[in-house]
Design a protein around this motif. Structure first.
Motif, PDB file in Angstrom:
ATOM      1  N   ARG A 181       0.843  -1.190   0.000  1.00 46.06           N
ATOM      2  CA  ARG A 181       0.000   0.000   0.000  1.00 46.06           C
ATOM      3  C   ARG A 181       0.876   1.237   0.000  1.00 46.06           C
ATOM      4  N   LYS A 182       0.483   2.205  -0.777  1.00 47.92           N
ATOM      5  CA  LYS A 182       1.233   3.464  -0.801  1.00 47.92           C
ATOM      6  C   LYS A 182       0.795   4.397   0.313  1.00 47.92           C
ATOM      7  N   VAL A 183      -0.495   4.364   0.644  1.00 44.80           N
ATOM      8  CA  VAL A 183      -1.036   5.269   1.653  1.00 44.80           C
ATOM      9  C   VAL A 183      -1.003   4.571   3.014  1.00 44.80           C
ATOM     10  N   MET A 184      -0.325   5.196   3.965  1.00 45.14           N
ATOM     11  CA  MET A 184      -0.215   4.640   5.308  1.00 45.14           C
ATOM     12  C   MET A 184      -1.430   5.026   6.143  1.00 45.14           C
ATOM     13  N   THR A 185      -1.771   4.162   7.087  1.00 50.53           N
ATOM     14  CA  THR A 185      -2.791   4.517   8.067  1.00 50.53           C
ATOM     15  C   THR A 185      -2.197   5.567   9.005  1.00 50.53           C
ATOM     16  N   ASP A 186      -3.052   6.205   9.807  1.00 46.69           N
ATOM     17  CA  ASP A 186      -2.556   7.194  10.770  1.00 46.69           C
ATOM     18  C   ASP A 186      -1.543   6.565  11.727  1.00 46.69           C
ATOM     19  N   ALA A 187      -1.831   5.357  12.172  1.00 46.89           N
ATOM     20  CA  ALA A 187      -0.925   4.678  13.104  1.00 46.89           C
ATOM     21  C   ALA A 187       0.411   4.358  12.432  1.00 46.89           C
ATOM     22  N   GLU A 188       0.363   3.865  11.196  1.00 47.93           N
ATOM     23  CA  GLU A 188       1.602   3.559  10.476  1.00 47.93           C
ATOM     24  C   GLU A 188       2.442   4.813  10.285  1.00 47.93           C
ATOM     25  N   LEU A 189       1.807   5.908   9.921  1.00 46.40           N
ATOM     26  CA  LEU A 189       2.532   7.160   9.725  1.00 46.40           C
ATOM     27  C   LEU A 189       3.166   7.635  11.026  1.00 46.40           C
ATOM     28  N   LYS A 190       2.427   7.537  12.114  1.00 43.15           N
ATOM     29  CA  LYS A 190       2.958   7.967  13.413  1.00 43.15           C
ATOM     30  C   LYS A 190       4.167   7.128  13.807  1.00 43.15           C
ATOM     31  N   PRO A 245      16.156  -5.276   9.418  1.00 44.68           N
ATOM     32  CA  PRO A 245      16.915  -6.462   9.018  1.00 44.68           C
ATOM     33  C   PRO A 245      18.116  -6.755   9.923  1.00 44.68           C
ATOM     34  N   GLN A 246      18.787  -5.720  10.407  1.00 45.85           N
ATOM     35  CA  GLN A 246      19.963  -5.902  11.258  1.00 45.85           C
ATOM     36  C   GLN A 246      19.642  -6.722  12.504  1.00 45.85           C
ATOM     37  N   LYS A 247      18.462  -6.516  13.074  1.00 49.97           N
ATOM     38  CA  LYS A 247      18.044  -7.220  14.295  1.00 49.97           C
ATOM     39  C   LYS A 247      17.048  -8.340  14.008  1.00 49.97           C
ATOM     40  N   LYS A 248      16.713  -8.537  12.722  1.00 50.38           N
ATOM     41  CA  LYS A 248      15.692  -9.521  12.325  1.00 50.38           C
ATOM     42  C   LYS A 248      14.412  -9.323  13.143  1.00 50.38           C
ATOM     43  N   LEU A 249      13.977  -8.069  13.152  1.00 50.24           N
ATOM     44  CA  LEU A 249      12.819  -7.655  13.925  1.00 50.24           C
ATOM     45  C   LEU A 249      11.745  -7.101  12.994  1.00 50.24           C
ATOM     46  N   VAL A 250      10.534  -7.625  13.119  1.00 52.43           N
ATOM     47  CA  VAL A 250       9.387  -7.174  12.333  1.00 52.43           C
ATOM     48  C   VAL A 250       8.385  -6.521  13.276  1.00 52.43           C
ATOM     49  N   VAL A 251       7.844  -5.393  12.837  1.00 54.35           N
ATOM     50  CA  VAL A 251       6.785  -4.722  13.598  1.00 54.35           C
ATOM     51  C   VAL A 251       5.558  -4.645  12.696  1.00 54.35           C
ATOM     52  N   GLU A 252       4.469  -5.233  13.181  1.00 51.88           N
ATOM     53  CA  GLU A 252       3.205  -5.226  12.459  1.00 51.88           C
ATOM     54  C   GLU A 252       2.194  -4.413  13.247  1.00 51.88           C
ATOM     55  N   LEU A 253       1.413  -3.601  12.546  1.00 48.88           N
ATOM     56  CA  LEU A 253       0.347  -2.834  13.168  1.00 48.88           C
ATOM     57  C   LEU A 253      -0.983  -3.404  12.720  1.00 48.88           C
ATOM     58  N   ASP A 254      -1.863  -3.604  13.678  1.00 47.95           N
ATOM     59  CA  ASP A 254      -3.140  -4.240  13.398  1.00 47.95           C
ATOM     60  C   ASP A 254      -4.295  -3.320  13.765  1.00 47.95           C
ATOM     61  N   GLY A 255      -5.246  -3.209  12.849  1.00 45.41           N
ATOM     62  CA  GLY A 255      -6.480  -2.488  13.113  1.00 45.41           C
ATOM     63  C   GLY A 255      -7.509  -3.427  13.719  1.00 45.41           C
ATOM     64  N   VAL A 268      -0.534   2.549  19.198  1.00 43.72           N
ATOM     65  CA  VAL A 268       0.427   3.469  18.575  1.00 43.72           C
ATOM     66  C   VAL A 268      -0.084   4.900  18.664  1.00 43.72           C
ATOM     67  N   ILE A 269      -1.358   5.092  18.367  1.00 47.85           N
ATOM     68  CA  ILE A 269      -1.939   6.438  18.392  1.00 47.85           C
ATOM     69  C   ILE A 269      -1.927   7.023  19.803  1.00 47.85           C
ATOM     70  N   ARG A 270      -2.269   6.209  20.792  1.00 42.41           N
ATOM     71  CA  ARG A 270      -2.426   6.714  22.163  1.00 42.41           C
ATOM     72  C   ARG A 270      -1.151   6.684  23.009  1.00 42.41           C
ATOM     73  N   ASP A 271      -0.207   5.781  22.670  1.00 45.16           N
ATOM     74  CA  ASP A 271       0.947   5.597  23.565  1.00 45.16           C
ATOM     75  C   ASP A 271       2.202   5.240  22.775  1.00 45.16           C
ATOM     76  N   VAL A 315       5.225   2.039  22.968  1.00 45.49           N
ATOM     77  CA  VAL A 315       5.430   1.171  21.797  1.00 45.49           C
ATOM     78  C   VAL A 315       6.907   1.215  21.399  1.00 45.49           C
ATOM     79  N   CYS A 316       7.453   2.412  21.292  1.00 45.12           N
ATOM     80  CA  CYS A 316       8.865   2.550  20.911  1.00 45.12           C
ATOM     81  C   CYS A 316       9.790   1.937  21.960  1.00 45.12           C
ATOM     82  N   GLN A 317       9.466   2.129  23.237  1.00 45.62           N
ATOM     83  CA  GLN A 317      10.284   1.546  24.302  1.00 45.62           C
ATOM     84  C   GLN A 317      10.281   0.021  24.198  1.00 45.62           C
ATOM     85  N   HIS A 318       9.135  -0.564  23.914  1.00 42.39           N
ATOM     86  CA  HIS A 318       9.047  -2.020  23.781  1.00 42.39           C
ATOM     87  C   HIS A 318       9.895  -2.500  22.594  1.00 42.39           C
TER      88      HIS A 318
END
Length: 107
Positions: free
Chosen positions: A2-11, A42-52, A86-89, A93-96
């Protein structure tokens, strides 16, 4: 993809892009193991998925579980966050993400 990000993805992307989060290099919409993941370091082999809210549906939740297991088989760690988290906190999320990447403590 998708080219257009959700608000949470953009944040979240504004926190992750250009190595802004503790120097971690994230890429957006990265194809891995037949899946296109929201964000990957890729460096940490870490994936972050955002779910609606639609990911609460049993069928979609089962597909998410399958994707997660598939990625884990290739050595990736998968973190899933609800869009609302993501939107509220964004700070927690980043700390985790930093903790799971092995760059932060739990002080």
């Amino acid at each position: 993809m998708r080219k257009v990000m959700t608000d949470a993805e953009l944040k979240l992307w504004n926190e992750l892009r250009a190595h802004r989060l503790m120097g971690l290099g994230f890429r957006r919409q990265l194809p891995i193991a037949g899946c296109i993941v929201d964000f990957a370091c890729p460096q940490k082999k870490l994936v972050v998925e955002l779910d609606g809210s639609q990911h609460g549906d049993a069928e979609l939740a089962a597909a998410d579980t399958f994707r997660t297991k598939r990625l884990e088989q290739d050595g990736w760690t998968v973190l899933r966050f609800w869009n609302d988290d993501v939107i509220r906190d964004i700070e927690n999320v980043c700390q985790h993400i930093v903790i799971v990447a092995g760059l932060g403590g739990t002080d």
